[in-house]
Design an enzyme around this catalytic site. Structure first.
Site, PDB file in Angstrom:
ATOM      1  N   GLU A 179       1.088  -1.162   0.090  1.00  0.00           N
ATOM      2  CA  GLU A 179       0.082   0.110   0.029  1.00  0.00           C
ATOM      3  C   GLU A 179       0.875   1.346   0.085  1.00  0.00           C
ATOM      4  O   GLU A 179       0.482   2.207   0.728  1.00  0.00           O
ATOM      5  CB  GLU A 179      -0.859   0.028   1.297  1.00  0.00           C
ATOM      6  N   GLU A 298      -5.504  -8.114  -0.692  1.00  0.00           N
ATOM      7  CA  GLU A 298      -6.242  -7.962   0.414  1.00  0.00           C
ATOM      8  C   GLU A 298      -7.754  -7.832   0.275  1.00  0.00           C
ATOM      9  O   GLU A 298      -8.030  -6.794  -0.250  1.00  0.00           O
ATOM     10  CB  GLU A 298      -5.729  -6.610   1.266  1.00  0.00           C
TER      11      GLU A 298
HETATM   12  O1  AHR Z   1      -5.470  -6.031   6.838  1.00  0.00           O
HETATM   13  C1  AHR Z   1      -5.091  -4.837   7.885  1.00  0.00           C
HETATM   14  C2  AHR Z   1      -4.535  -3.717   7.098  1.00  0.00           C
HETATM   15  O2  AHR Z   1      -4.941  -3.119   6.095  1.00  0.00           O
HETATM   16  C3  AHR Z   1      -3.092  -4.031   6.354  1.00  0.00           C
HETATM   17  O3  AHR Z   1      -1.973  -3.997   7.364  1.00  0.00           O
HETATM   18  C4  AHR Z   1      -2.975  -2.917   5.452  1.00  0.00           C
HETATM   19  O4  AHR Z   1      -2.356  -3.215   4.452  1.00  0.00           O
HETATM   20  C5  AHR Z   1      -4.546  -2.497   5.060  1.00  0.00           C
HETATM   21  O5  AHR Z   1      -4.632  -1.167   5.104  1.00  0.00           O
END
Ligand code: AHR
Length: 522
Positions: A179, A298
């Site tokens: 990210e 994610e």
């Molecule tokens: O999954 C939780 C968090 O969400 C992770 O660390 C991050 O990559 C995202 O913003």
């Protein structure tokens, strides 16, 4: 109306010749971050009655195997952007305790790459390792590849052997940071700067091991102000060196609007299609031959409104962070998001349900106590087990409703897969209507000799029902009555707010038709 109950009607037409593409098993991955109680008190808890001799909980490992996650992303997440991987190797009693600034936690480094990778393989998964491009760079990244993937005879590979791991870890899949478009990220950079760093790091890592695959950071969510421009700029710098671009996406119900929440897979559809378009634009502009695919590394339901925010956290070890408890409605949404992923299986090759244990997770644990399956476990596990092979393109016609989030919105959404070996077609379908069932007619024109449909569903009279340590089986998949195939059609009743799986077993000519479809698809 039947007997005073309104019943919607929908039809789904399946033809084995209509194919989207091969499903990469890595679509069904998950994510282990050093965050909250995912690692410590999650997968790893020495002293727990079910801990193995390395400190990993056998009860949790059993659930992970049952969940079916062919790939596991590690060790973050925001955590990786401040992580020194060297702190997590060597003698455990000599490893430092570090302050993790991402989640304001104390990191004891009792689990590092040499502990995680063997555990990961033991639960049936392949590791997907992220390197720190926040506080670190090319040198730390290429050293980690050397430590993990070179057999012997170099400083880092010999150190791994000295630390007790004789064979290389052989990690194939690598993320170039996490990210990096987000201002919250430690070491966040503008797109061009990140693109140049990712390109240099990726090239150096490939020189150490030319067989690796690389994922470059795309956008943290589709509402990022830089979305689109970020991918364009980053891909201009990295197109030649990377294989996948990442996208992250979390969903929650907002302002009591459950109808829009139930339809949020439409937002994921749009996000995926926009990233595909951006990748293909970069391909055209750069006159590239190769195609960049997508890594949705994610995704999940996450009630971010309930999170106090990192800045408010008291510093501690393995705090209870974002341990959302999931309802039946959340399970239906998770199942629907997987339908969206299957629909885009030609371009989305990797998916990681975030996260695996405790932290917004399908598996929960009590410290020193039980481990149990959250509601979302069930649609995930069944889709992972049966949604393999080839993604088919079903044609769906059904009722629509108006939602505040998406305007005209279908009440039914579906994906279908063909398992060539077993000759079985699996249909995954959600009813997003909260009040009324749907009478779904599946037209099996490509499967004339199909005999029986097995119908399993996740639903409940109370769509807010959850599983807890005290009632871990409150919500589980229900096997409904088998649905016979008559005149090439299956009739199924989908309960309100329900995720459903209908598995159709073809016989005789059905299998032959499946094979003919294979030829057409080539
Ligand atoms: O999954 C939780 C968090 O969400 C992770 O660390 C991050 O990559 C995202 O913003």
């Amino acid at each position: 109306m039947t007997g005073g109950v309104r019943v919607h009607e929908a039809t789904l037409t399946l033809d084995l010749a209509y194919r989207i593409g091969e499903i990469d098993p890595r679509l069904f991955g998950s994510f282990v971050e050093h965050m909250g109680r995912c690692v410590y008190e999650g997968i790893f808890e020495p002293g727990h009655p079910r801990a193995d001799d390395r400190g990993f909980r056998a009860d949790v490992a059993e659930l992970v195997r049952e969940l079916g996650v062919p790939v596991l992303r590690y060790p973050g997440g925001n955590f990786v952007s401040g992580y020194r991987w060297e702190d997590g190797i060597g003698r455990v009693d000599r490893r430092p305790t570090q302050l993790d600034l991402a989640w304001r936690s104390l990191e004891p480094n009792r689990v590092g790459v040499d502990e995680f990778v063997p555990w990961c393989r033991a639960v049936g998964s392949e590791p997907m390792m992220a390197v720190n491009l926040g506080t670190r760079g090319v040198d730390a990244a290429r050293s980690l590849v050397e430590y993990c993937n070179v057999e012997r005879g170099t400083t880092w590979s010999d150190l791994r052997r000295h630390n007790g791991t004789a064979d290389p870890h052989g990690i194939r899949l690598w993320c170039l940071g996490n990210e990096m478009d987000g201002p919250w990220q430690i070491g966040h950079k503008p797109a061009d700067e990140y693109g140049r760093l990712a390109s240099s790091a990726g090239r150096a890592m490939r020189r150490v091991d030319p067989s690796i695959e690389l994922v470059v950071c795309g956008s943290s969510h589709p509402r990022m102000p830089t979305f689109g421009d970020w991918e364009r700029t980053v891909l201009a710098e990295t197109y030649d060196v990377v294989d996948y671009v990442s996208l992250h996406s979390y969903y929650e119900q907002r302002g009591g609007d459950r109808a829009s929440f139930l339809a949020c897979a439409m937002e994921l559809d749009d996000f995926i299609e926009a990233v595909v378009a951006t990748c293909d634009h970069a391909r055209a502009v750069g006159r590239h031959r190769k195609r960049i695919d997508l890594s949705l590394d994610e995704w999940n339901v996450w009630y971010q409104q309930r999170f106090v925010g990192e800045e408010q956290l008291e510093i501690s070890t393995a705090p209870h962070l974002i341990e959302d408890t999931y309802s039946v409605t959340d399970a239906v949404v998770v199942g629907n998001l997987m339908i969206s992923m299957l629909r885009h299986a030609d371009r989305v090759k990797i998916g990681c349900l975030a996260q695996l244990v405790n932290v917004i997770a399908p598996i929960r644990t009590d410290t020193g106590g039980a481990a149990w399956r959250q509601t979302i476990f069930h649609p995930f596990a069944l889709t992972s087990r049966y949604g393999r092979g080839t993604a088919l393109q079903p044609v769906l016609a059904g009722p629509v409703t108006d939602t505040a989030g998406f305007g005209r919105t279908p009440l039914v959404d579906a994906a279908a897969t063909l398992d060539e070996e077993g000759g079985t077609v699996s249909v995954f379908v959600v009813n997003r209507d909260q009040a009324d069932p749907v009478a779904l007619s599946i037209d099996l024109r490509g499967l004339p000799a199909a005999v029986v449909g097995e119908h399993t569903a996740v639903f409940d009279e109370d769509s807010d029902a959850v599983n807890t340590a005290a009632a871990p089986e409150r919500v589980r998949p229900r096997r409904l009555a088998d649905v016979p195939v008559r005149d090439g059609t299956v009739q199924v009743r989908l309960p309100p707010t329900a995720w459903n799986m209908i598995r159709i077993r073809p016989l005789g000519r059905g299998l032959a038709a499946a094979r003919r479809g294979d030829e057409v698809g080539r």
